[in-house]
Scaffold this motif. Structure first.
Motif, PDB file in Angstrom:
ATOM      1  N   ASP A  21      -0.820  -9.977  19.446  1.00  0.00           N
ATOM      2  CA  ASP A  21      -0.221 -10.241  17.994  1.00  0.00           C
ATOM      3  C   ASP A  21      -1.599 -10.382  17.161  1.00  0.00           C
ATOM      4  O   ASP A  21      -1.314 -10.236  15.945  1.00  0.00           O
ATOM      5  CB  ASP A  21       0.771 -11.424  18.041  1.00  0.00           C
ATOM      6  N   ALA A  22      -2.471 -10.525  17.850  1.00  0.00           N
ATOM      7  CA  ALA A  22      -3.641 -10.658  16.939  1.00  0.00           C
ATOM      8  C   ALA A  22      -5.021 -10.288  17.731  1.00  0.00           C
ATOM      9  O   ALA A  22      -5.232 -10.843  18.890  1.00  0.00           O
ATOM     10  CB  ALA A  22      -4.287 -12.281  16.323  1.00  0.00           C
ATOM     11  N   ARG A  23      -5.775  -9.495  17.278  1.00  0.00           N
ATOM     12  CA  ARG A  23      -6.907  -8.783  18.320  1.00  0.00           C
ATOM     13  C   ARG A  23      -8.187  -9.065  17.901  1.00  0.00           C
ATOM     14  O   ARG A  23      -9.143  -8.529  18.296  1.00  0.00           O
ATOM     15  CB  ARG A  23      -6.340  -7.311  18.348  1.00  0.00           C
TER      16      ARG A  23
ATOM     17  N   THR B  69      -5.228  -9.647  12.164  1.00  0.00           N
ATOM     18  CA  THR B  69      -4.771  -8.324  12.797  1.00  0.00           C
ATOM     19  C   THR B  69      -5.168  -7.080  12.068  1.00  0.00           C
ATOM     20  O   THR B  69      -5.054  -5.934  12.707  1.00  0.00           O
ATOM     21  CB  THR B  69      -3.222  -8.273  12.603  1.00  0.00           C
ATOM     22  N   GLU B  70      -6.041  -7.236  10.892  1.00  0.00           N
ATOM     23  CA  GLU B  70      -6.478  -5.876  10.465  1.00  0.00           C
ATOM     24  C   GLU B  70      -7.858  -5.768   9.676  1.00  0.00           C
ATOM     25  O   GLU B  70      -8.138  -6.419   8.583  1.00  0.00           O
ATOM     26  CB  GLU B  70      -5.531  -5.423   9.208  1.00  0.00           C
TER      27      GLU B  70
END
Length: 346
Positions: free
Chosen positions: A115-117, A145-146
């Motif tokens: 969900d979060a990289r 995330t972005e």
């Protein structure tokens, strides 16, 4: 040396399966960032020769937190839930600053579930672009995330314009450290509300209130001196009043001019005992009215007393009041005065 708070996203920090015990907090090398606080861009430099010093500065910042440990959030919301807790930093040659972390349940699940990289740190940089420390309160980074600039694979600024959660375009966390500390300090001492600190233009409001505070603080020494002068003047007035009353007592025959002990009694009463001063004043006034020393029985000083009947009664009453105290009822004072000078009451 001035330094700026930078918030940026590392595009390669969370690769691989599972939640790692260590993540890349800052990559080695030079990077051109465009954080929200500096839309024209700012250079972040982490040369190899500075790696150990930067890691030491970050560890020192962690230690200063004390019992309230440093923490990271999600998407720089500056709110819970916590994503992880950095426990230490080390420099790894060729990689950069590596952070050892303890994941929260929600942070571990976000990483393991992809969900979060990416990880987005918050740190201070000096004038030369080299990281110099961490914020002394609040989060020191976030899972996100972005990343905004995908052409920089190792590090990129947090997306300022395309973040769907930011409708107002306001700065989330990326303010100069001095301003950030000012906002937090004003909130903690009640001069700026949480709502005021969160709204657009909070920096101008904080600056204005700090300016007012500094202006008012500059007046304090002058006010303190004025107060000290007033206290000294008031004390001088009381001393003069005590001396004047003692001089009257000497003239009325109640004390000798060289009687320092008696004089000290008048001065002490004038400075700190209003009731004692009142009684002494009444005593002196009565002596002045009779022309006799009312500390001696009036009947024995009758030859020196005036024949005026009312003056003798007043003198006897004053002596009775001194004997019985200021709270004695009038009937007792009258009876005592009659005992002091019986012929005056016939």
């Amino acid at each position: 040396m001035s330094h700026v708070l930078i918030s940026s996203a590392l595009a390669c920090a969370l690769r691989g399966e599972g939640a790692p015990d260590e993540i890349v907090f800052l990559p080695e090398g030079s990077h051109k960032l465009k954080p929200q606080s500096h839309p024209k861009g700012i250079d972040v430099n982490l040369p190899a020769e500075e790696g150990e010093a930067v890691a030491a500065a970050f560890n020192e910042a962690l230690a200063k937190r004390g019992n309230v440990k440093a923490w990271c959030d999600f998407e720089h919301t500056r709110r819970h839930p916590v994503s992880c807790y950095p426990t230490g930093f080390r420099y790894e040659a060729g990689t950069g600053i590596v952070a050892m972390v303890e994941w929260s349940k929600s942070g571990r699940e976000a990483v393991e579930g992809r969900d979060a990289r990416f990880f987005s740190p918050e740190f201070y940089i000096g004038a030369n672009g080299v990281p110099s420390g961490l914020p002394d309160r609040g989060p020191v980074g976030a899972l996100c995330t972005e990343p905004a600039f995908r052409e920089i694979p190792a590090i990129a600024a947090a997306d300022a314009e395309d973040d769907p959660d930011r409708k107002d375009g306001s700065d989330r966390t990326d303010k100069p450290d001095m301003l950030m500390n000012s906002l937090l300090s004003l909130v903690s001492c009640g001069l700026l509300t949480d709502a005021e600190a969160a709204r657009e233009g909070a920096d101008q409001l904080a600056s204005e209130r700090l300016r007012v505070m500094c202006s008012e603080a500059a007046k304090v020494p002058a006010l303190e001196k004025e107060l000290a002068d007033l206290k000294s003047e008031r004390k001088d007035e009381k001393v003069r009043a005590g001396v004047a009353l003692f001089d009257r007592a000497v003239k009325a025959g109640l004390a000798g001019a060289a009687d320092e002990r008696e004089k000290a009694k008048y001065l002490t009463a004038a400075e700190s005992n209003e009731l004692a001063m009142q009684l002494l004043t009444e005593k002196v006034e009565a002596a002045e009215a009779t022309g006799a020393d009312i500390t001696r029985p009036i009947i024995s000083a009758r030859a020196a007393s005036p024949a005026n009947h009312e003056q003798r009664i007043a003198a006897a009453q004053a002596k009775a009041r001194t004997d019985l105290g200021p709270d004695a009822p009038f009937t007792m004072v009258w009876a005592r005065a009659a005992e002091i000078d019986p012929p005056a009451f016939v």
